[in-house]
Each structure stands twice: as structure tokens, then as C-alpha cells.
Design a protein around this motif. Structure first.
Motif, short mmCIF file in Angstrom:
data_model
loop_
_atom_site.label_atom_id
_atom_site.label_comp_id
_atom_site.label_asym_id
_atom_site.label_seq_id
_atom_site.Cartn_x
_atom_site.Cartn_y
_atom_site.Cartn_z
N ASP A 160 -40.46 -13.36 36.07
CA ASP A 160 -40.42 -14.67 36.72
C ASP A 160 -40.60 -15.79 35.70
N ARG A 161 -41.53 -15.59 34.76
CA ARG A 161 -41.75 -16.61 33.74
C ARG A 161 -40.50 -16.78 32.87
N ASN A 162 -39.87 -15.64 32.54
CA ASN A 162 -38.65 -15.73 31.73
C ASN A 162 -37.54 -16.45 32.49
N TRP A 163 -37.45 -16.15 33.80
CA TRP A 163 -36.43 -16.84 34.60
C TRP A 163 -36.72 -18.33 34.67
N ARG A 164 -38.01 -18.66 34.86
CA ARG A 164 -38.35 -20.09 34.91
C ARG A 164 -38.05 -20.76 33.58
N ASP A 165 -38.38 -20.08 32.47
CA ASP A 165 -38.08 -20.65 31.16
C ASP A 165 -36.57 -20.80 30.98
N ALA A 166 -35.84 -19.78 31.42
CA ALA A 166 -34.39 -19.88 31.30
C ALA A 166 -33.84 -21.02 32.14
N ASP A 167 -34.36 -21.16 33.37
CA ASP A 167 -33.93 -22.27 34.21
C ASP A 167 -34.29 -23.60 33.57
N ARG A 168 -35.51 -23.68 33.00
CA ARG A 168 -35.93 -24.91 32.37
C ARG A 168 -35.05 -25.21 31.16
N ASN A 169 -34.70 -24.18 30.40
CA ASN A 169 -33.82 -24.38 29.26
C ASN A 169 -32.44 -24.84 29.71
N ARG A 170 -31.95 -24.21 30.78
CA ARG A 170 -30.65 -24.63 31.29
C ARG A 170 -30.70 -26.06 31.77
N ASP A 171 -31.82 -26.39 32.48
CA ASP A 171 -31.96 -27.77 32.94
C ASP A 171 -32.05 -28.72 31.75
N GLY A 172 -32.82 -28.29 30.72
CA GLY A 172 -32.93 -29.13 29.53
C GLY A 172 -31.59 -29.31 28.85
N ASP A 173 -30.85 -28.18 28.72
CA ASP A 173 -29.53 -28.28 28.10
C ASP A 173 -28.61 -29.18 28.91
N ARG A 174 -28.69 -29.06 30.22
CA ARG A 174 -27.86 -29.91 31.07
C ARG A 174 -28.24 -31.38 30.93
N ASP A 175 -29.57 -31.63 30.84
CA ASP A 175 -30.01 -33.02 30.65
C ASP A 175 -29.53 -33.56 29.31
N TRP A 176 -29.65 -32.70 28.27
CA TRP A 176 -29.19 -33.15 26.96
C TRP A 176 -27.69 -33.40 26.98
N ARG A 177 -26.95 -32.52 27.62
CA ARG A 177 -25.50 -32.72 27.70
C ARG A 177 -25.18 -34.01 28.45
N ASN A 178 -25.93 -34.23 29.55
CA ASN A 178 -25.69 -35.46 30.32
C ASN A 178 -26.03 -36.68 29.48
N ARG A 179 -27.16 -36.60 28.73
CA ARG A 179 -27.52 -37.74 27.89
C ARG A 179 -26.49 -37.96 26.79
N ASP A 180 -26.03 -36.84 26.18
CA ASP A 180 -25.00 -36.98 25.15
C ASP A 180 -23.72 -37.56 25.73
N ARG A 181 -23.38 -37.09 26.94
CA ARG A 181 -22.16 -37.61 27.56
C ARG A 181 -22.30 -39.08 27.88
N ASP A 182 -23.49 -39.45 28.42
CA ASP A 182 -23.70 -40.87 28.72
C ASP A 182 -23.67 -41.70 27.45
N ARG A 183 -24.27 -41.16 26.37
CA ARG A 183 -24.27 -41.90 25.11
C ARG A 183 -22.86 -42.05 24.58
N ASP A 184 -22.06 -40.96 24.73
CA ASP A 184 -20.67 -41.05 24.28
C ASP A 184 -19.91 -42.09 25.09
N TRP A 185 -20.19 -42.07 26.42
CA TRP A 185 -19.51 -43.07 27.25
C TRP A 185 -19.92 -44.48 26.83
N ARG A 186 -21.22 -44.66 26.61
CA ARG A 186 -21.66 -45.99 26.20
C ARG A 186 -21.07 -46.38 24.85
#
Length: 224
Positions: A163-189
Motif C-alpha cells: 500500500d505504501r509503495n502504491w501510495r508513493d507511486a501515485d504520489r510520484n505520478r501526481d508529482g510528475d503530472r504536476d511537473w508536466r503541467n507546470r512545464d506545459r504552462d511555462r512553455d505556453w507562457r
């Protein structure tokens, strides 16, 4: 005739009749468990109500436990809960009274006794473990329970880690998605800023149209 019997006996041809096992009538002095062996650690097979009549089939010589019959069932009861009539008075069954009461001294074997009386009981399936004695049975059972609990704890720990590994994986995926979104927003800006700067540069370097009302006659920057 006497000489004939003497000759037969001397020749070893005279067969003695089998000795009938003795028994004594007893009474329970309390509500007591009738057990599958001579110990409180053996399974209980029935409850004998106080004052009930029992048939004492035999007792152990070294331990004060007796094999009794109660309503067609067989089991073992401690002698301290059974009384018998001796010389017009009731006495607790003890080794010193076995012979006067006509109670035979017997031995106990799980295999023989359980084969005879307990084949339909659930605990009969574990006869091999019980045959080593109740102490061994309970030690073995406790050890198996500890092993089972340890295995369960290990499975629970593994599940928690999963469960902890799944939560970490989910958190990493969420983090990666947030970073991708931030990078995309920065690129757009950045692209939007570049476009704005480019549009501003063109606006600043484009000569005014001759039709531009702000272009006054004689202004060298205006197209003539």
C-alpha cells in the motif's frame, strides 16, 4: 470323576473362564465435565449433572481419574468429583478404595479408547497428535498458532508495504503530472511572451501607413 478333572488340569487342558471386569456404582458430586482422557486438558465430551448416577469402569493407579459410563457414553472424571457407597456411607473414590469397591485398575491409551468411543467426534481427526499427550498437543497447537500469527503479521506487513509503495507511486505520478503541467504552462507562457514580444517588435519597426491620421505631412518617417 475327581481323578478325571485332576488329570485334565494336570495335562493343561482345563480352560479357565474369562474374568469379568468389575465395576462400581458411583455418584457425581457436582456438575462435572466427562472428558476424553484422564486430564482436564482433554476435550470434554459431556457434562454430568450433580447427583447423577455413573458406572465406574476402572481407575488409574497413579492418577485419581476414573473411566465412567453415563447414559451410554464413556469418558473420564476425576475421582474427587465421584463418590461411591462403601460400608453404608458415601466416600470419594481414591486409590485406597479401589479394591474394596471392586474397581479394577486400568491403563489409558488414546488410540484404543478413542477408536472404541469417539470415532464420530471432531477431535478424533487429531488423534495422532493427542496420542502423544495433551501437553504435546497444546504445545504443538500453540506453536502452530504462533507460526500462523507470524505468517499473518508478515502478510499484513507486506500488504502495508505494498500500500505504501502504491501510495508513493501515485504520489510520484501526481508529482510528475504536476511537473508536466507546470512545464506545459511555462512553455505556453513562454510562447505567449515570445509572441507578444515578436508582435511588439513588428509594431515598433513597422512604418506608419500613409493613411495613418497620426502621420503629419513632412514627417520623414511617413511614406510619401
Amino acid at each position: 470323576m475327581k481323578n478325571l478333572f485332576a488329570k485334565i488340569a494336570a495335562a493343561g487342558l482345563f480352560v479357565l473362564a474369562p474374568v469379568v471386569a468389575q465395576a462400581a456404582e458411583g455418584y457425581s458430586t457436582a456438575n462435572v465435565n466427562m472428558r476424553a482422557g484422564p486430564s482436564t486438558r482433554y476435550p470434554a465430551v459431556a457434562v454430568i449433572p450433580a447427583g447423577s448416577s455413573v458406572e465406574i469402569r476402572g481407575c488409574l493407579s497413579d492418577v485419581n481419574w476414573c473411566d465412567v459410563e453415563f447414559y451410554g457414553g464413556r469418558g473420564w472424571v476425576s475421582g474427587q468429583y465421584v463418590q461411591a457407597l462403601y460400608q453404608q456411607r458415601r466416600i470419594y473414590v481414591g486409590p485406597q478404595y479401589y479394591r474394596p469397591l471392586g474397581i479394577p485398575v486400568i491403563r489409558f491409551s488414546v488410540d484404543n479408547y478413542w477408536d472404541r468411543y469417539y470415532r464420530n467426534r471432531d477431535f478424533y481427526r487429531e488423534r495422532d497428535r493427542w496420542s502423544r499427550g495433551p501437553d504435546y498437543y497444546y504445545r504443538d497447537r500453540d506453536r502452530n498458532n504462533r507460526d500462523r500469527d507470524r505468517d499473518q503479521d508478515r502478510r499484513d506487513r507486506d500488504n502495508r508495504n505494498d500500500d505504501r509503495n502504491w501510495r508513493d507511486a501515485d504520489r510520484n505520478r501526481d508529482g510528475d503530472r504536476d511537473w508536466r503541467n507546470r512545464d506545459r504552462d511555462r512553455d505556453w507562457r513562454n510562447r505567449a511572451g515570445d509572441q507578444e514580444r515578436q508582435d511588439g517588435w513588428r509594431d515598433g519597426n513597422r512604418r506608419p501607413d500613409r493613411r495613418d491620421p497620426d502621420c503629419l505631412p513632412g514627417d520623414l518617417s511617413c511614406d510619401q
